[in-house]
Design a protein around this motif. Structure first.
Motif, PDB file in Angstrom:
ATOM      1  N   VAL A 220       0.832  -1.202   0.000  1.00 24.26           N
ATOM      2  CA  VAL A 220       0.000   0.000   0.000  1.00 24.26           C
ATOM      3  C   VAL A 220       0.869   1.255   0.000  1.00 24.26           C
ATOM      4  O   VAL A 220       0.578   2.230  -0.695  1.00 24.26           O
ATOM      5  CB  VAL A 220      -0.950   0.004   1.212  1.00 24.26           C
ATOM      6  N   ARG A 221       1.957   1.223   0.775  1.00 20.30           N
ATOM      7  CA  ARG A 221       2.863   2.369   0.801  1.00 20.30           C
ATOM      8  C   ARG A 221       3.395   2.672  -0.597  1.00 20.30           C
ATOM      9  O   ARG A 221       3.460   3.830  -1.024  1.00 20.30           O
ATOM     10  CB  ARG A 221       4.028   2.091   1.764  1.00 20.30           C
ATOM     11  N   GLN A 222       3.777   1.612  -1.331  1.00 19.89           N
ATOM     12  CA  GLN A 222       4.301   1.790  -2.683  1.00 19.89           C
ATOM     13  C   GLN A 222       3.223   2.337  -3.621  1.00 19.89           C
ATOM     14  O   GLN A 222       3.509   3.153  -4.504  1.00 19.89           O
ATOM     15  CB  GLN A 222       4.839   0.460  -3.225  1.00 19.89           C
ATOM     16  N   LYS A 223       1.979   1.897  -3.432  1.00 23.32           N
ATOM     17  CA  LYS A 223       0.888   2.403  -4.278  1.00 23.32           C
ATOM     18  C   LYS A 223       0.683   3.893  -4.056  1.00 23.32           C
ATOM     19  O   LYS A 223       0.491   4.653  -5.018  1.00 23.32           O
ATOM     20  CB  LYS A 223      -0.408   1.637  -3.977  1.00 23.32           C
ATOM     21  N   VAL A 224       0.719   4.333  -2.802  1.00 24.82           N
ATOM     22  CA  VAL A 224       0.537   5.752  -2.522  1.00 24.82           C
ATOM     23  C   VAL A 224       1.717   6.556  -3.060  1.00 24.82           C
ATOM     24  O   VAL A 224       1.538   7.643  -3.625  1.00 24.82           O
ATOM     25  CB  VAL A 224       0.351   6.000  -1.011  1.00 24.82           C
ATOM     26  N   LEU A 225       2.938   6.025  -2.913  1.00 29.00           N
ATOM     27  CA  LEU A 225       4.112   6.720  -3.449  1.00 29.00           C
ATOM     28  C   LEU A 225       4.010   6.860  -4.971  1.00 29.00           C
ATOM     29  O   LEU A 225       4.432   7.875  -5.529  1.00 29.00           O
ATOM     30  CB  LEU A 225       5.392   5.968  -3.072  1.00 29.00           C
ATOM     31  N   LYS A 332      10.188  11.673 -17.693  1.00 29.22           N
ATOM     32  CA  LYS A 332      10.976  10.530 -17.268  1.00 29.22           C
ATOM     33  C   LYS A 332      12.116  11.011 -16.393  1.00 29.22           C
ATOM     34  O   LYS A 332      12.851  11.923 -16.763  1.00 29.22           O
ATOM     35  CB  LYS A 332      11.534   9.791 -18.494  1.00 29.22           C
ATOM     36  N   ARG A 333      12.252  10.422 -15.217  1.00 24.57           N
ATOM     37  CA  ARG A 333      13.303  10.821 -14.283  1.00 24.57           C
ATOM     38  C   ARG A 333      14.426   9.786 -14.320  1.00 24.57           C
ATOM     39  O   ARG A 333      14.182   8.587 -14.302  1.00 24.57           O
ATOM     40  CB  ARG A 333      12.743  10.951 -12.872  1.00 24.57           C
ATOM     41  N   GLU A 334      15.655  10.272 -14.366  1.00 24.15           N
ATOM     42  CA  GLU A 334      16.784   9.352 -14.413  1.00 24.15           C
ATOM     43  C   GLU A 334      18.010  10.007 -13.816  1.00 24.15           C
ATOM     44  O   GLU A 334      18.141  11.234 -13.774  1.00 24.15           O
ATOM     45  CB  GLU A 334      17.056   8.901 -15.845  1.00 24.15           C
ATOM     46  N   PHE A 335      18.923   9.182 -13.321  1.00 24.81           N
ATOM     47  CA  PHE A 335      20.205   9.669 -12.829  1.00 24.81           C
ATOM     48  C   PHE A 335      21.181   9.775 -14.004  1.00 24.81           C
ATOM     49  O   PHE A 335      20.981   9.149 -15.050  1.00 24.81           O
ATOM     50  CB  PHE A 335      20.761   8.716 -11.765  1.00 24.81           C
ATOM     51  N   PRO A 336      22.251  10.562 -13.842  1.00 22.14           N
ATOM     52  CA  PRO A 336      23.202  10.727 -14.948  1.00 22.14           C
ATOM     53  C   PRO A 336      23.934   9.434 -15.273  1.00 22.14           C
ATOM     54  O   PRO A 336      24.310   8.671 -14.380  1.00 22.14           O
ATOM     55  CB  PRO A 336      24.167  11.794 -14.432  1.00 22.14           C
ATOM     56  N   SER A 337      24.121   9.190 -16.557  1.00 20.48           N
ATOM     57  CA  SER A 337      24.911   8.033 -16.986  1.00 20.48           C
ATOM     58  C   SER A 337      26.373   8.446 -17.099  1.00 20.48           C
ATOM     59  O   SER A 337      26.715   9.632 -17.107  1.00 20.48           O
ATOM     60  CB  SER A 337      24.399   7.535 -18.337  1.00 20.48           C
ATOM     61  N   GLU A 374      12.556   6.160  -6.168  1.00 19.07           N
ATOM     62  CA  GLU A 374      11.122   6.299  -6.407  1.00 19.07           C
ATOM     63  C   GLU A 374      10.279   5.595  -5.355  1.00 19.07           C
ATOM     64  O   GLU A 374       9.152   6.004  -5.071  1.00 19.07           O
ATOM     65  CB  GLU A 374      10.769   5.770  -7.807  1.00 19.07           C
ATOM     66  N   LYS A 375      10.808   4.522  -4.767  1.00 17.38           N
ATOM     67  CA  LYS A 375      10.049   3.781  -3.752  1.00 17.38           C
ATOM     68  C   LYS A 375      10.316   4.282  -2.336  1.00 17.38           C
ATOM     69  O   LYS A 375       9.801   3.722  -1.372  1.00 17.38           O
ATOM     70  CB  LYS A 375      10.353   2.290  -3.856  1.00 17.38           C
ATOM     71  N   GLY A 376      11.123   5.349  -2.231  1.00 21.12           N
ATOM     72  CA  GLY A 376      11.342   5.966  -0.927  1.00 21.12           C
ATOM     73  C   GLY A 376      11.956   5.042   0.096  1.00 21.12           C
ATOM     74  O   GLY A 376      11.619   5.104   1.282  1.00 21.12           O
ATOM     75  N   ARG A 377      12.885   4.189  -0.331  1.00 28.75           N
ATOM     76  CA  ARG A 377      13.460   3.198   0.575  1.00 28.75           C
ATOM     77  C   ARG A 377      14.763   3.664   1.220  1.00 28.75           C
ATOM     78  O   ARG A 377      15.595   2.859   1.606  1.00 28.75           O
ATOM     79  CB  ARG A 377      13.700   1.895  -0.183  1.00 28.75           C
ATOM     80  N   LEU A 378      14.925   4.975   1.309  1.00 28.22           N
ATOM     81  CA  LEU A 378      16.096   5.564   1.957  1.00 28.22           C
ATOM     82  C   LEU A 378      15.619   6.653   2.909  1.00 28.22           C
ATOM     83  O   LEU A 378      14.519   7.198   2.742  1.00 28.22           O
ATOM     84  CB  LEU A 378      17.037   6.170   0.906  1.00 28.22           C
ATOM     85  N   PRO A 379      16.426   7.000   3.902  1.00 26.84           N
ATOM     86  CA  PRO A 379      16.048   8.100   4.796  1.00 26.84           C
ATOM     87  C   PRO A 379      15.845   9.397   4.020  1.00 26.84           C
ATOM     88  O   PRO A 379      16.419   9.599   2.945  1.00 26.84           O
ATOM     89  CB  PRO A 379      17.250   8.196   5.749  1.00 26.84           C
TER      90      PRO A 379
END
Length: 408
Positions: A220-225, A332-337, A374-379
């Motif tokens: 559910v947390r991932q769905k809201v994110l 589209k969001r991405e980090f630098p290559s 994107e999944k907010g799995r960091l502080p």
């Protein structure tokens, strides 16, 4: 005040993000509509609510009174103002189906006092554990059996019967309700969730384990994110799955083109002329699609033209005589290559190593974006630090959509 979510709200985003935007963000008024199927379900719930409230006081609600109250409620909006979604059914058919469901349920469960009623048609409000996200829901009945087990009960009047307790149609709703009940009544130690399907005379019962609830909280947390991310980027793609039941078809960028092409000759505007041009471009694109290798450059130029006119008209699908062309665009969001921005890539790699994100040591910027950022799995402080590396670009996918059978 933040948004309040529900099982139906999450489900609508999963089914079609664009419809979610029309309903919950744009809040488009579709006018007062009375749908026969929905009305039947609402009235059945109302009569069962009354039956169990009376049963809690050891008063039997007579079947004739139940059916009379049910039938009289159909007269309030007037039969001529009730919409029927099926060409094979009438309002009278739905009235009869409801009577049959109520009668069969009554004969099986009267006098409606075999359990101790805690509440009926209960609204629950709660916060998802470990998050700031607020939720709400309506529980049809909350009861306690003589063996001490608390039942969370939901009535279903539709035609769909889940395949079992792990079917998402059953589990997602009932797990969310159990989370709400546990937050409201932490003293309840033994809970069973139940859905009763009146059309089939069937029920599904399940005792949800604690580890299953923990896993569901993360889902559910991932769905809201995902919803929050869509809101931030204003990226709500269409999913053409339940269009026959959608109130926003004429506004939808994947469906609106057909209505633009149906405008009569004397009423055409500059926008309609552009819509007709878009249809011609789509036809040429389809012709070139099969010959891409030899005509790649011409197709790419045509692709750019399609993206341009789709953007001008606010469309996600352009129709032509041969087929349709889908143009889905968004941020589209991405980090630098490494090849695009070597310095930023090196700094990002160092952060990934410091934070011991093993699968990103390569550095796999896609894994870092999809699985952590994107999944907010960091502080929060680390997510904020990563934010300055994020680049946004507009991305389009243009493809030919094969013709379908004539739609209802």
């Amino acid at each position: 005040m933040g948004d309040t979510y529900s099982n139906s709200r999450l489900g609508q985003f999963s089914n079609c993000p664009r419809r979610y935007k029309f309903s919950y963000i744009d809040k488009i008024d579709v006018g007062d509509k009375t749908d026969a199927n929905r009305m039947m379900g609402d009235l059945i719930h109302k009569e069962l609510h009354r039956a169990y409230q009376l049963g809690a006081d050891d008063v039997l609600y007579p079947l004739k009174d139940m059916l009379r109250g049910y039938k009289e409620a159909w007269e309030k909006p007037g039969v001529e103002n009730i919409e029927v979604g099926s060409e094979y059914h009438t309002v009278e058919d739905y009235i009869g189906m409801g009577e049959k469901m109520l009668t069969e349920y009554y004969e099986k469960f009267q006098p409606f006092n075999d359990t101790k009623l805690i509440g009926a048609e209960m609204r629950i409000r709660f916060t998802l554990e470990g998050t700031p996200f607020k939720f709400t829901g309506f529980i049809d009945r909350l009861s306690k059996r003589s063996d001490g087990v608390v039942e969370i009960i939901d009535y279903k009047t539709g035609k769909h019967l889940p395949k079992g307790p792990r079917d998402s149609a059953f589990f997602d709703q009932m797990a969310l309700y159990q989370l709400g009940v546990l937050q409201e009544y932490p003293q309840f130690e033994r809970i069973e969730v139940v859905q009763y399907f009146l059309k089939f005379g069937e029920e599904i019962r399940y005792t949800i384990r604690e580890d299953e609830l923990d896993e569901y909280i993360e889902i559910v947390r991932q769905k809201v994110l995902a919803i929050k991310q869509a809101e931030k980027l204003d990226n709500f793609p269409t999913v053409e799955k339940f269009c026959a039941w959608c109130d926003f078809e004429k506004l939808c960028p994947a469906r609106r083109h057909r209505y633009m092409l149906e405008v009569e000759e004397g009423n055409k505007t500059e926008e309609i002329a552009t819509a007709e041009l878009a249809s011609e471009l789509a036809g040429r694109f389809i012709d070139l699609d099969a010959r891409y290798k030899e005509l790649g450059n011409e197709k790419d130029a045509l692709r750019d033209d399609l993206i341009r006119v789709a953007g001008e008209l606010g469309l996600e699908k352009i129709m032509s005589e041969k087929a349709d062309v889908s143009i889905k665009g968004g941020i589209k969001r991405e980090f630098p290559s490494k090849s695009r921005d070597r310095d930023s890539f090196v700094r990002l790699s160092q952060l990934a190593r410091e934070w011991q994100l093993d699968e990103c040591f390569a550095l796999d910027v896609r894994a870092l974006m999809k699985e952590y950022f994107e999944k907010g799995r960091l502080p929060d402080d680390k997510l904020k630090l990563l934010e300055e590396f994020v680049a946004e670009k507009i991305s389009h996918t243009v493809r030919v959509v094969k013709p379908k059978k004539k739609e209802k």
